[in-house]
Design a protein around this motif. Sequence first.
Motif, PDB file in Angstrom:
ATOM      1  N   ALA A 232     -28.941 -25.706  10.039  1.00  0.00           N
ATOM      2  CA  ALA A 232     -28.061 -26.556  10.575  1.00  0.00           C
ATOM      3  C   ALA A 232     -27.024 -25.970  11.284  1.00  0.00           C
ATOM      4  CB  ALA A 232     -27.370 -27.136   9.418  1.00  0.00           C
ATOM      5  N   GLU A 233     -26.775 -24.584  11.137  1.00  0.00           N
ATOM      6  CA  GLU A 233     -25.782 -23.715  12.031  1.00  0.00           C
ATOM      7  C   GLU A 233     -26.420 -23.813  13.426  1.00  0.00           C
ATOM      8  OE1 GLU A 233     -23.591 -20.186  10.680  1.00  0.00           O
ATOM      9  OE2 GLU A 233     -25.116 -20.259   9.042  1.00  0.00           O
ATOM     10  N   LEU A 234     -27.820 -23.318  13.473  1.00  0.00           N
ATOM     11  CA  LEU A 234     -28.475 -23.207  14.821  1.00  0.00           C
ATOM     12  C   LEU A 234     -28.389 -24.537  15.507  1.00  0.00           C
ATOM     13  CD1 LEU A 234     -30.023 -21.815  16.695  1.00  0.00           C
ATOM     14  CD2 LEU A 234     -32.088 -22.383  15.421  1.00  0.00           C
ATOM     15  N   HIS A 235     -28.539 -25.913  14.776  1.00  0.00           N
ATOM     16  CA  HIS A 235     -28.543 -26.961  15.537  1.00  0.00           C
ATOM     17  C   HIS A 235     -27.043 -27.291  16.455  1.00  0.00           C
ATOM     18  CE1 HIS A 235     -32.595 -29.100  14.830  1.00  0.00           C
ATOM     19  NE2 HIS A 235     -32.839 -27.719  13.976  1.00  0.00           N
TER      20      HIS A 235
ATOM     21  N   TYR B 152     -35.162 -24.103  21.855  1.00  0.00           N
ATOM     22  CA  TYR B 152     -36.456 -24.119  21.359  1.00  0.00           C
ATOM     23  C   TYR B 152     -36.772 -23.843  20.078  1.00  0.00           C
ATOM     24  CZ  TYR B 152     -41.145 -22.063  20.267  1.00  0.00           C
ATOM     25  OH  TYR B 152     -42.441 -21.904  19.541  1.00  0.00           O
ATOM     26  N   ILE B 153     -36.149 -22.826  19.562  1.00  0.00           N
ATOM     27  CA  ILE B 153     -36.272 -22.502  18.109  1.00  0.00           C
ATOM     28  C   ILE B 153     -35.808 -23.644  17.097  1.00  0.00           C
ATOM     29  CG2 ILE B 153     -35.430 -20.930  16.329  1.00  0.00           C
ATOM     30  CD1 ILE B 153     -37.290 -19.709  18.130  1.00  0.00           C
ATOM     31  N   ALA B 154     -34.666 -24.336  17.828  1.00  0.00           N
ATOM     32  CA  ALA B 154     -33.941 -25.502  16.926  1.00  0.00           C
ATOM     33  C   ALA B 154     -34.980 -26.530  17.070  1.00  0.00           C
ATOM     34  CB  ALA B 154     -32.502 -25.665  17.561  1.00  0.00           C
ATOM     35  N   SER B 155     -35.521 -27.013  18.156  1.00  0.00           N
ATOM     36  CA  SER B 155     -36.515 -27.894  18.272  1.00  0.00           C
ATOM     37  C   SER B 155     -37.670 -27.866  17.351  1.00  0.00           C
ATOM     38  CB  SER B 155     -37.180 -28.159  19.722  1.00  0.00           C
ATOM     39  OG  SER B 155     -37.832 -27.223  20.042  1.00  0.00           O
ATOM     40  N   ARG B 156     -37.978 -26.750  16.918  1.00  0.00           N
ATOM     41  CA  ARG B 156     -39.041 -26.597  15.728  1.00  0.00           C
ATOM     42  C   ARG B 156     -38.593 -26.609  14.174  1.00  0.00           C
ATOM     43  NH1 ARG B 156     -41.025 -27.548  20.217  1.00  0.00           N
ATOM     44  NH2 ARG B 156     -43.121 -26.808  21.192  1.00  0.00           N
ATOM     45  N   ILE B 157     -37.395 -26.060  14.116  1.00  0.00           N
ATOM     46  CA  ILE B 157     -37.077 -25.946  12.708  1.00  0.00           C
ATOM     47  C   ILE B 157     -36.122 -27.093  12.312  1.00  0.00           C
ATOM     48  CG2 ILE B 157     -35.740 -24.680  11.284  1.00  0.00           C
ATOM     49  CD1 ILE B 157     -38.168 -23.186  12.419  1.00  0.00           C
ATOM     50  N   PRO B 158     -36.542 -27.954  11.258  1.00  0.00           N
ATOM     51  CA  PRO B 158     -35.768 -29.124  10.899  1.00  0.00           C
ATOM     52  C   PRO B 158     -34.357 -28.606  10.420  1.00  0.00           C
ATOM     53  CG  PRO B 158     -37.915 -29.128   9.919  1.00  0.00           C
ATOM     54  CD  PRO B 158     -37.947 -27.682  10.701  1.00  0.00           C
ATOM     55  N   ALA B 159     -33.437 -29.441  10.729  1.00  0.00           N
ATOM     56  CA  ALA B 159     -32.066 -29.383  10.449  1.00  0.00           C
ATOM     57  C   ALA B 159     -31.920 -29.435   8.984  1.00  0.00           C
ATOM     58  CB  ALA B 159     -31.131 -30.006  10.998  1.00  0.00           C
TER      59      ALA B 159
END
Length: 375
Positions: A9-12, A368-375
């Motif tokens: 969530a922090e990354l998103h 890119y990382i955020a697009s692959r990891i669910p929030a």
Amino acid sequence: MNKPLSPAAELHANVSVPFERAHAMPKAVYTSPEFLAQEQTHIFAQEWLCAGRAEALPNPGDYLTMTIAGEPVIVLRDRDGEIRAMSNVCRHRMSTLLEGRGNTRLIVCPYHAWTYALDGKLRGAPAMTLNEGFCRDNIALPQIRCEVWLGWIMVTLNPDAPSPAERLKGVEALVGKYHMENYHEDFRETFRWGTNWKVLAENFMESYHLPVCHEGTIGGHVDLLKMTCPEGDAAFNYHFILKNDALDLTLAHPTNTTLEGDERRTTWLLSIYPSLMITLTPGYFWYLSLTPDGPGHVNVLYGGGLAPEFLADPKSREHFDRLKTLLDEVNMEDKGCTERVYQGISAGMSEPGPLSHLERPNFEFARYIASRIPA
């Protein structure tokens, strides 16, 4: 009291702002074992990873091993001359089979000598005749998707991943005239550094650090004002540097009639998601292929070699030996810089700062990382 955000969530939240207001990725994205587990599941088990160059396996029976998201994998050239990948786990008591690199006529389990052909089919199993349920013809090592793209061996556990040629057609549009498939690998090494895999990937993606981190080697040849960091692609980012004539191998060979104008002196830095980093020049290439080993360590495949015109030039050997010495020195400088970054990330008082315009690739990598990891 508000519940703390998860690393995802922090990354998103971090990448939801325009690039002009971007900060480095949150600390927990690098240090959290839980976030790494998500990366293994949603990135490394799903994407194409690089096992090196096809010329590393010139002969039938030549093999190398790798681990993808905890899955042991064999990559080899079979008797028909094709490169294939398969599980590196015996179908009997589940021992791993091969280690490192080498050449073999058959794949023999070191535990009970179950023996497999180079296509993965079971060929022998001692003392199994009294087991009525045993049928040799029904047993084989599971096959894993493997394709050669522009000379690179690409492997994925994902049966539905788009092919590298489809996913990376933007790379071919940029550097297709360099014909990476014809470059020849001269060295291949592995090492393990004490930093997060993303720290090393980000270090490759930006040349902002070159004047300082590489002051003792290449830093003095870099002009930050002349550096260009264009917007990247969903599958990769890149930037490029125009080189002078200080090193012959950074320029197109006189016999190269394909490249024209500035193409003859352009060095491309290609970051292919998630973890293949390629420096491509008209004369040579070098690369890093990264896999995480816990949050605080990264396993690195490091290789490089020459363009075909220089490979045929009798004087190029001396130049390349000098270049390899320089690349090794640059790598050691990067080791120090990236390990210090991870030490800082792990400190209690540290916090991510704003990004320079020269770090656009880092922001795109974070997206890119955020697009692959669910929030």
